[in-house]
Write a protein that holds these residues in place. Structure first.
Motif, PDB file in Angstrom:
ATOM      1  N   MET A 332       0.819  -1.212   0.000  1.00 22.63           N
ATOM      2  CA  MET A 332       0.000   0.000   0.000  1.00 22.63           C
ATOM      3  C   MET A 332       0.856   1.267   0.000  1.00 22.63           C
ATOM      4  O   MET A 332       0.560   2.220  -0.725  1.00 22.63           O
ATOM      5  N   GLU A 351      10.811   3.653   5.969  1.00 23.71           N
ATOM      6  CA  GLU A 351      10.632   2.221   6.293  1.00 23.71           C
ATOM      7  C   GLU A 351      11.358   1.862   7.581  1.00 23.71           C
ATOM      8  O   GLU A 351      12.006   2.721   8.197  1.00 23.71           O
ATOM      9  N   GLN A 352      11.248   0.596   7.942  1.00 22.53           N
ATOM     10  CA  GLN A 352      11.925   0.130   9.155  1.00 22.53           C
ATOM     11  C   GLN A 352      13.441   0.122   8.982  1.00 22.53           C
ATOM     12  O   GLN A 352      14.182   0.382   9.913  1.00 22.53           O
ATOM     13  N   GLU A 410      -1.168  -3.948   9.802  1.00 20.62           N
ATOM     14  CA  GLU A 410      -2.474  -3.694  10.433  1.00 20.62           C
ATOM     15  C   GLU A 410      -2.423  -4.114  11.900  1.00 20.62           C
ATOM     16  O   GLU A 410      -2.906  -5.196  12.280  1.00 20.62           O
ATOM     17  N   LYS A 415       0.559   1.049  15.109  1.00 27.72           N
ATOM     18  CA  LYS A 415       0.061   2.290  14.483  1.00 27.72           C
ATOM     19  C   LYS A 415       0.031   3.422  15.504  1.00 27.72           C
ATOM     20  O   LYS A 415       0.377   4.564  15.194  1.00 27.72           O
ATOM     21  N   SER A 437      -7.441  -0.525   7.189  1.00 22.30           N
ATOM     22  CA  SER A 437      -8.680  -0.912   6.516  1.00 22.30           C
ATOM     23  C   SER A 437      -9.780  -1.260   7.507  1.00 22.30           C
ATOM     24  O   SER A 437     -10.927  -1.406   7.098  1.00 22.30           O
TER      25      SER A 437
HETATM   26  P1  NAI Z   1       2.668  -4.695   3.816  1.00 22.24           P
HETATM   27  O1  NAI Z   1       3.003  -5.773   4.770  1.00 22.24           O
HETATM   28  O2  NAI Z   1       2.827  -4.957   2.361  1.00 22.24           O
HETATM   29  O3  NAI Z   1       3.513  -3.393   4.157  1.00 22.24           O
HETATM   30  C1  NAI Z   1       3.686  -2.869   5.428  1.00 22.24           C
HETATM   31  C2  NAI Z   1       5.040  -2.216   5.444  1.00 22.24           C
HETATM   32  O4  NAI Z   1       5.185  -1.448   6.626  1.00 22.24           O
HETATM   33  C3  NAI Z   1       6.208  -3.224   5.435  1.00 22.24           C
HETATM   34  O5  NAI Z   1       7.043  -2.958   4.342  1.00 22.24           O
HETATM   35  C4  NAI Z   1       6.901  -2.982   6.750  1.00 22.24           C
HETATM   36  O6  NAI Z   1       8.289  -3.183   6.688  1.00 22.24           O
HETATM   37  C5  NAI Z   1       6.548  -1.542   7.023  1.00 22.24           C
HETATM   38  N1  NAI Z   1       6.683  -1.196   8.430  1.00 22.24           N
HETATM   39  C6  NAI Z   1       6.341  -1.937   9.499  1.00 22.24           C
HETATM   40  N2  NAI Z   1       6.663  -1.274  10.625  1.00 22.24           N
HETATM   41  C7  NAI Z   1       7.206  -0.091  10.254  1.00 22.24           C
HETATM   42  C8  NAI Z   1       7.743   1.014  10.955  1.00 22.24           C
HETATM   43  N3  NAI Z   1       7.777   1.034  12.270  1.00 22.24           N
HETATM   44  N4  NAI Z   1       8.212   2.058  10.237  1.00 22.24           N
HETATM   45  C9  NAI Z   1       8.189   2.054   8.908  1.00 22.24           C
HETATM   46  N5  NAI Z   1       7.703   1.017   8.200  1.00 22.24           N
HETATM   47  C10 NAI Z   1       7.218  -0.039   8.862  1.00 22.24           C
HETATM   48  O7  NAI Z   1       1.178  -4.259   4.172  1.00 22.24           O
HETATM   49  P2  NAI Z   1       0.110  -3.561   3.241  1.00 22.24           P
HETATM   50  O8  NAI Z   1      -0.699  -4.572   2.567  1.00 22.24           O
HETATM   51  O9  NAI Z   1       0.788  -2.510   2.434  1.00 22.24           O
HETATM   52  O10 NAI Z   1      -0.841  -2.877   4.322  1.00 22.24           O
HETATM   53  C11 NAI Z   1      -0.457  -1.721   5.013  1.00 22.24           C
HETATM   54  C12 NAI Z   1      -1.680  -1.103   5.646  1.00 22.24           C
HETATM   55  O11 NAI Z   1      -2.641  -0.808   4.637  1.00 22.24           O
HETATM   56  C13 NAI Z   1      -2.400  -1.981   6.654  1.00 22.24           C
HETATM   57  O12 NAI Z   1      -2.925  -1.175   7.669  1.00 22.24           O
HETATM   58  C14 NAI Z   1      -3.523  -2.586   5.841  1.00 22.24           C
HETATM   59  O13 NAI Z   1      -4.638  -2.967   6.595  1.00 22.24           O
HETATM   60  C15 NAI Z   1      -3.872  -1.416   4.950  1.00 22.24           C
HETATM   61  N6  NAI Z   1      -4.538  -1.772   3.703  1.00 22.24           N
HETATM   62  C16 NAI Z   1      -4.145  -2.851   2.985  1.00 22.24           C
HETATM   63  C17 NAI Z   1      -4.781  -3.168   1.800  1.00 22.24           C
HETATM   64  C18 NAI Z   1      -4.333  -4.326   0.967  1.00 22.24           C
HETATM   65  O14 NAI Z   1      -5.088  -4.725   0.072  1.00 22.24           O
HETATM   66  N7  NAI Z   1      -3.176  -4.862   1.175  1.00 22.24           N
HETATM   67  C19 NAI Z   1      -5.903  -2.354   1.293  1.00 22.24           C
HETATM   68  C20 NAI Z   1      -6.175  -1.191   2.099  1.00 22.24           C
HETATM   69  C21 NAI Z   1      -5.538  -0.941   3.266  1.00 22.24           C
END
Ligand code: NAI
Length: 736
Positions: A332, A351-352, A410, A415, A437
């Motif tokens: 996302m 990012e992390q 999530e 968060k 979400s």
């Molecule tokens: P993802 O797992 O692909 O990405 C999350 C990213 O956040 C990872 O790259 C991780 O390394 C990074 N991260 C974790 N902790 C961190 C920190 N402390 N500082 C900086 N970066 C950090 O997850 P995705 O699918 O992108 O989802 C992200 C959010 O978007 C979630 O809240 C999810 O519910 C929401 N979302 C997801 C959808 C989907 O279809 N995948 C659709 C709409 C919302």
């Protein structure tokens, strides 16, 4: 009276710009210039139509005029019909109709040259086809979007377009409704010449050069349609291709039919009759009504308001957004960053660690490179966009940004921690948004000292492509913050819908009963392909099982775990938290069936990332086992039951969103489903469909039935608002 007054005023001031005139006539030497002056886009309202006819007539009668230029003032030559007239039959039916205008222009004995700029659409293109020559500025575009509102280009378009280009190109242009660049349109044949920046000078010079040339051979209606022995096969293939894409929508097929009529009719006039018959049928069809509703609803949602009237687009003003930041460069985060930079907003991405950041940046580069390869943008443009991405691992860099969107895992605790950090670092006016979400925006806001500046900005995956943005207001979110998020959505070319805070907001909340029912149907006797087929026949872009496989079944799994539905792997209870529960999807994930990315989910895709779904006997076996363990005797489930159980629970939930003031209007909900979940546009959206296609009494009756049949699924409890609306429609019913 109005037309007489109007024409009179135009006649009296024929060479000056009269303020009421919607087309004015002036002269450049021996060239008469008829300029449409109905700002901003010169739509063909009744006075404009009348004025064009009058001005052309006047120019024709003027012996000193040798040729005529027809052009537009302002942003574009002409954006077509004035669709606000659609709801005002008095104006729509007032002569001259557009078709009469095109005929009057074509019949002119002096050459008429259309000089187009900006984006010319629909009736504007048909008007140009009435001219004897069509010239366009190099940055101009043309398109016939009538198909999207359930119509055909019915003012000669279907008959003239195949006379100025090949039949396959005509079919493509009319059935897709896409905008076509000046260069491509010239190549197709509809445009005679592409003009440089001094297009008016060049247009007038062109008109001078053809002064006195015979117009007969230039009348498009008199040109032949190029048919040969391959033509029947071209149409056969076109019907198949268009039907496969149309997902039950009529208008694209009728566009092909009307073009085919041009190839079969003995004369242009006979083809026109067919075009008119088709248009008449389409204009009164349910689908066209629904498509026109969707057209207006799409515009209505940007005029947002909070249901209690405390704020609206009229009363709130957004902050300027000069720069932004995105936390998390996963699926996302990358898409959100792309949306921001595509809108020209410099955006920090964090990012992390360096490794994950590099991976995210590579994904951004990959998307841009793909678009360059597809010819959607130049290498230079891609580089310029990429230069707006500011990778960083330091929160300090974010201190001056105007908006931050977090898109990390999530997880509420994570968060909250991130929002707290941002609150300490970012300037006090910065808006802190979450892409969650499902999670509670108010709880997140409580981690900051600025709850008025916290809100949800829920993008859909892939965020750089999907047009929907659910902007979620918390209880303390200020009107200014809401306005900023809504404006930002618009800047990113999203359909932004303002919704209230509740678990899963509007879209995913309504998705929950739908996906639960689809899985229960599997447990009771259906198979994934049978459920999907019914939903896809209805017109949904994808059935529930295919959609789950595409999104990744682990996404829902993680969320069910977060909400406490899953305590351990392989759990077998069929009632959880007091509700009916199917563990089928959990078992799939626990067996590595994560969906397309794993090569297997509800279907088998052959290899990870494969796209072609095949029925998988292993899944069938799993489903049989689930039924057996649940103590269910499998049965044949009729298509109607599949449809009702998947859609009516979702609709009931939509009414509950309205009842609880989570959504402001039917239109808001319908746009969420059209742009976030592939709901078929020609049924308007779930709320429109329930109200205008099925009828609310019928929907309520079936919801009541399923409520009694499935007492352990609380979402079947009918919404009070739905009951109230039915009572309003049938006042006698509540008195019985
Ligand atoms: P993802 O797992 O692909 O990405 C999350 C990213 O956040 C990872 O790259 C991780 O390394 C990074 N991260 C974790 N902790 C961190 C920190 N402390 N500082 C900086 N970066 C950090 O997850 P995705 O699918 O992108 O989802 C992200 C959010 O978007 C979630 O809240 C999810 O519910 C929401 N979302 C997801 C959808 C989907 O279809 N995948 C659709 C709409 C919302």
């Amino acid at each position: 009276k109005l037309v007489q007054l109007f024409v009179k005023s135009n006649l009296c001031t024929s060479s000056a710009v009269a303020s009421e005139a919607m087309a004015t006539l002036s002269k450049r030497g021996q060239v008469a210039v008829v300029t449409l002056t109905n700002p901003p886009l010169n739509v063909l309202s009744y006075p404009t139509r009348a004025s064009i006819v009058q001005s052309i007539k006047e120019a024709e009668q003027d012996a000193s005029v040798k040729s005529i230029v027809l052009c537009g003032s302002g942003r574009a030559f002409c954006a077509g019909a004035d669709i606000t007239e659609f709801t005002n039959p008095e104006l729509v039916f007032k002569e001259p109709h557009l078709i009469d205008v095109t005929k009057a222009v074509e019949a002119c004995s002096k050459p008429v040259v259309a000089v187009m700029h900006g984006t010319s659409l629909g009736g504007g293109v048909e008007l140009a086809l009435g001219c004897h020559y069509r010239l366009i500025h190099k940055a101009g575009k043309i398109g016939l979007p009538e198909v999207h509102i359930g119509l055909v280009p019915g003012a000669t378009g279907t008959q003239k377009v195949p006379r100025v280009m090949s039949i396959p190109n005509a079919i493509d242009m009319i059935t897709s409704g896409r905008h076509i660049s000046a260069k491509e349109a010239h190549k197709m044949g509809i445009i005679d010449k592409v003009l440089e920046d001094d297009y008016m000078e060049q247009g007038v010079a062109f008109a001078e050069s053809i002064a006195g040339d015979p117009v007969g051979p230039r009348r498009v209606s008199q040109m032949p349609v190029k048919v040969d022995e391959t033509t029947p096969m071209v149409f056969k293939m076109a019907y198949e291709k268009v039907a496969a894409k149309a997902r039950g929508m009529y208008s694209p097929l009728f566009c092909v039919k009307a073009i085919e009529a041009a190839t079969k009719a003995s004369s242009f006039e006979e083809g026109l009759k067919m075009e008119k018959n088709i248009q008449t049928f389409l204009a009164i069809s349910d689908q066209t009504q629904a498509l026109q509703y969707a057209f207006f609803a799409e515009r209505a949602v940007s005029k947002w308001r909070v249901p209690d009237g405390s704020a609206s687009y009229k009363t709130a003003k957004g902050q300027e957004v000069k720069s932004a930041a995105v936390i998390g460069a996963g699926t996302m985060g990358v898409g959100i960053t792309m949306s921001m930079v595509m809108a020209g907003i410099p955006t920090y991405l964090t990012e992390q660690n360096q490794q994950y950041l590099d991976k995210g940046l590579k994904m951004v580069q990959g998307i841009l490179a793909h678009w360059v390869k597809q010819g959607r943008m130049s290498e230079a443009k891609a580089q310029q966009i990429f230069s707006l991405v500011r990778p960083t691992l330091t929160y300090d860099d974010l201190k001056d940004v105007d908006v931050v969107v977090e898109a990390v895992f999530e997880n509420m605790a994570l968060k909250k921690e991130i929002l707290k950090t941002l609150d300490g670092v970012c300037k006090p006016s910065a808006i802190l948004a979450s892409n969650t979400s499902t999670l509670d925006i108010d709880e997140m806001a409580s981690a900051t000292t600025r709850p008025d500046k916290v809100m949800g900005m829920h993008f859909f995956s892939p965020a750089h492509i999907m047009k929907l943005l659910e902007n979620v207001r918390g209880k303390d979110t200020s009107p200014e913050t809401m306005a900023t998020a809504m404006d930002l959505g618009k800047r990113m070319k999203k359909i932004s819908v303002l919704v209230g805070n509740c678990p899963a907001f509007v879209g995913n909340r309504m998705l929950a009963p739908y996906s639960r029912e689809a899985i229960f149907l599997l447990e009771e006797g259906a198979l994934p392909n049978e459920v999907d087929q019914v939903l896809e026949d209805f017109g949904l872009a994808m059935g529930l099982c295919r959609m789950g496989d595409l999104a990744g079944l682990d996404v829902g799994y993680k969320s069910r775990k977060e909400y406490g539905y899953i305590q351990r792997e392989g759990q077998e209870d069929f009632i959880r938290k007091g509700e009916r529960y199917s563990p089928l999807s959990d078992w799939m994930v626990e067996n590595g069936r994560l969906g397309q990315k794993a090569g297997k989910g509800f279907y088998n895709y052959g290899k990870p990332g494969g796209r072609k779904p095949a029925v998988d006997p292993e899944v069938t076996q799993m489903i049989m086992e689930v039924s057996e363990k649940a103590g269910i005797t499998r049965r044949h489930i009729p298509a109607q039951e599949i449809l009702e159980r998947c859609l009516y629970g979702l609709i009931n939930e939509g009414f509950k969103c309205l009842e609880e003031q989570i959504a402001s209007s039917d239109e808001d909900i319908d746009m969420v489903w059209l742009y976030g979940y592939g709901w078929p546009r020609h049924t308007g959206g779930p709320m429109y469909y329930a109200k205008n296609i099925v009828g609310l009494p019928k929907v309520l009756e079936r919801i009541m039935f399923y409520h009694f049949e499935h007492p352990n699924s609380p979402y079947w409890k009918p919404s009070q608002l739905l009951i109230d609306r039915v009572s309003e429609e049938h006042p006698h019913a509540s008195k019985l």
